[in-house]
Design an enzyme around this catalytic site. Structure first.
Site, PDB file in Angstrom:
ATOM      1  N   TYR A  33       0.828  -1.206   0.000  1.00  0.00           N
ATOM      2  CA  TYR A  33       0.000   0.000   0.000  1.00  0.00           C
ATOM      3  C   TYR A  33       0.864   1.259   0.000  1.00  0.00           C
ATOM      4  O   TYR A  33       2.067   1.196   0.221  1.00  0.00           O
ATOM      5  CB  TYR A  33      -0.965  -0.002   1.188  1.00  0.00           C
ATOM      6  CG  TYR A  33      -0.344   0.298   2.539  1.00  0.00           C
ATOM      7  CD1 TYR A  33       0.453  -0.634   3.191  1.00  0.00           C
ATOM      8  CD2 TYR A  33      -0.551   1.525   3.170  1.00  0.00           C
ATOM      9  CE1 TYR A  33       1.015  -0.359   4.427  1.00  0.00           C
ATOM     10  CE2 TYR A  33       0.005   1.808   4.409  1.00  0.00           C
ATOM     11  CZ  TYR A  33       0.787   0.857   5.029  1.00  0.00           C
ATOM     12  OH  TYR A  33       1.346   1.139   6.249  1.00  0.00           O
ATOM     13  N   LYS A 149       6.522  -1.806   2.062  1.00  0.00           N
ATOM     14  CA  LYS A 149       5.297  -1.257   2.668  1.00  0.00           C
ATOM     15  C   LYS A 149       4.137  -2.231   2.430  1.00  0.00           C
ATOM     16  O   LYS A 149       3.270  -2.014   1.582  1.00  0.00           O
ATOM     17  CB  LYS A 149       4.999   0.132   2.100  1.00  0.00           C
ATOM     18  CG  LYS A 149       4.046   0.951   2.992  1.00  0.00           C
ATOM     19  CD  LYS A 149       4.094   2.402   2.622  1.00  0.00           C
ATOM     20  CE  LYS A 149       3.035   3.238   3.318  1.00  0.00           C
ATOM     21  NZ  LYS A 149       3.184   3.324   4.772  1.00  0.00           N
ATOM     22  N   GLU A 182      11.657   2.255  14.713  1.00  0.00           N
ATOM     23  CA  GLU A 182      10.760   3.317  14.215  1.00  0.00           C
ATOM     24  C   GLU A 182       9.453   3.239  14.991  1.00  0.00           C
ATOM     25  O   GLU A 182       9.309   2.430  15.893  1.00  0.00           O
ATOM     26  CB  GLU A 182      10.512   3.147  12.709  1.00  0.00           C
ATOM     27  CG  GLU A 182       9.850   1.825  12.357  1.00  0.00           C
ATOM     28  CD  GLU A 182       9.629   1.620  10.866  1.00  0.00           C
ATOM     29  OE1 GLU A 182       9.526   2.606  10.125  1.00  0.00           O
ATOM     30  OE2 GLU A 182       9.531   0.451  10.460  1.00  0.00           O
ATOM     31  N   LEU A 207      10.859   1.196   7.545  1.00  0.00           N
ATOM     32  CA  LEU A 207      10.360   1.704   6.273  1.00  0.00           C
ATOM     33  C   LEU A 207      11.108   2.999   5.972  1.00  0.00           C
ATOM     34  O   LEU A 207      11.217   3.864   6.850  1.00  0.00           O
ATOM     35  CB  LEU A 207       8.858   1.983   6.377  1.00  0.00           C
ATOM     36  CG  LEU A 207       8.214   2.391   5.054  1.00  0.00           C
ATOM     37  CD1 LEU A 207       8.099   1.183   4.121  1.00  0.00           C
ATOM     38  CD2 LEU A 207       6.837   2.983   5.284  1.00  0.00           C
TER      39      LEU A 207
END
Ligand code: PDD
Length: 282
Positions: A33, A149, A182, A207
């Site tokens: 996505y 992702k 993250e 990411l």
């Protein structure tokens, strides 16, 4: 006004928008996505998100169903039909519909393409950024390809839920060495006592945020130094400032990590400068 979604070539009322029960995105999370922010009708970091979309598809050997030009037309139309000036575009591509079997379909099937759009309340988002957010920390239990992702977001979902239950805005994930990877849906940054921005290098453990890349440029134009290196939770707790970046939060200051107040407990000046520069550069 009723919302409109886009499913496999057609604009449909949001309430009726659906995919097949044997869609591989639904059954296996075999799907990727992208998310774009829209401000004043304009897609922010438009090409950066397209590049990452193409990379995610290539990494998973999912055929890209459209050209950039075609995606652009659909996105413009979707914004117009939903009358969105400020909001978010969500785009998902799955490997398609096939009889359930873990391996890729024997005979190629067309990928499933879905887009949705929603409005955001800009004043509310700005008020949040002006206050800053609190962070909780959790063990990073995700897989080894966080650079793609994908919609395999269960650890991220659980982490965000824990943050919500703790009254925090985000959860930072901690690796086995005690370093911050993250956030559940954002990249993590700190500012050292010397005023240097620090964020983790974009390897397979995080990411590579498109906002993160833009913030490198913003930092450069402001004359701020950036170091791409791992930083520990301990270092983060002692940081002068801290913030998160993502397409939906832009640059949002962090004022508390677990029970530790960051800096003087107010959003940091460097974070706020980066946030306003981000909008100017986009
Ligand atoms: N999340 N890391 C993770 C795990 C993310 O899910 C995101 C984005 C980011 C920041 O990437 P970018 O700057 O390109 O948005 C980092 C989006 C917004 C989401 O899942 O809704």
């Amino acid at each position: 006004m009723s919302r409109i979604a886009y499913v496999d070539g057609q604009f449909v009322p949001h309430r009726q928008a659906s995919v097949h029960v044997e869609d591989r995105g639904f059954q296996f999370g075999d799907s990727i996505y992208e998310v774009w922010s829209v401000r004043q009708g304009k897609l922010l970091d438009e090409d950066g998100h397209f590049s990452r979309l193409e990379r995610s598809l290539a990494e998973l050997q999912i055929e890209n169903p459209r050209s950039r030009a075609s995606y652009r037309l659909v996105i413009r139309d979707l914004l117009r039909r939903n009358r969105i000036r400020d909001g978010l575009i969500y785009l998902q591509v799955s490997r398609g519909v096939a009889r359930r079997n873990h391996a890729f379909p024997h005979h190629p099937v067309p990928p499933t393409l879905v887009l949705t759009a929603k409005s955001v309340d800009v004043d509310k988002a700005e008020a949040q950024a002006a206050l800053g957010i609190a962070i909780i920390t959790l063990e990073d239990i995700r897989w080894g390809r966080c650079d793609i992702k994908t919609v395999n977001l269960l650890p991220n979902v659980l982490a965000k839920q824990s943050a919500v239950e703790a009254g925090a805005g985000e959860a930072w994930l901690i690796d086995r060495d005690g370093n911050v990877t993250e956030g559940s849906s954002s990249n993590a940054w700190i500012v050292t006592a010397n005023g240097v921005l620090v964020t983790r290098p974009a390897d397979n453990s995080i990411l590579c945020g498109i906002t993160r890349m833009r913030v490198f440029q913003c930092a450069k134009s402001l004359g701020f130094l950036v170091e791409e290196r791992a930083f520990s939770l301990e270092e983060a707790r002692l940081a002068r400032e801290s913030f998160i970046t993502s397409a939906s939060t832009f640059v949002t200051p962090v004022v508390k990590i677990d029970d530790q107040i960051i800096g003087n407990g107010a959003p940091g000046l460097m974070a706020l400068a980066l946030r306003s520069t981000y909008f100017k550069q986009n």
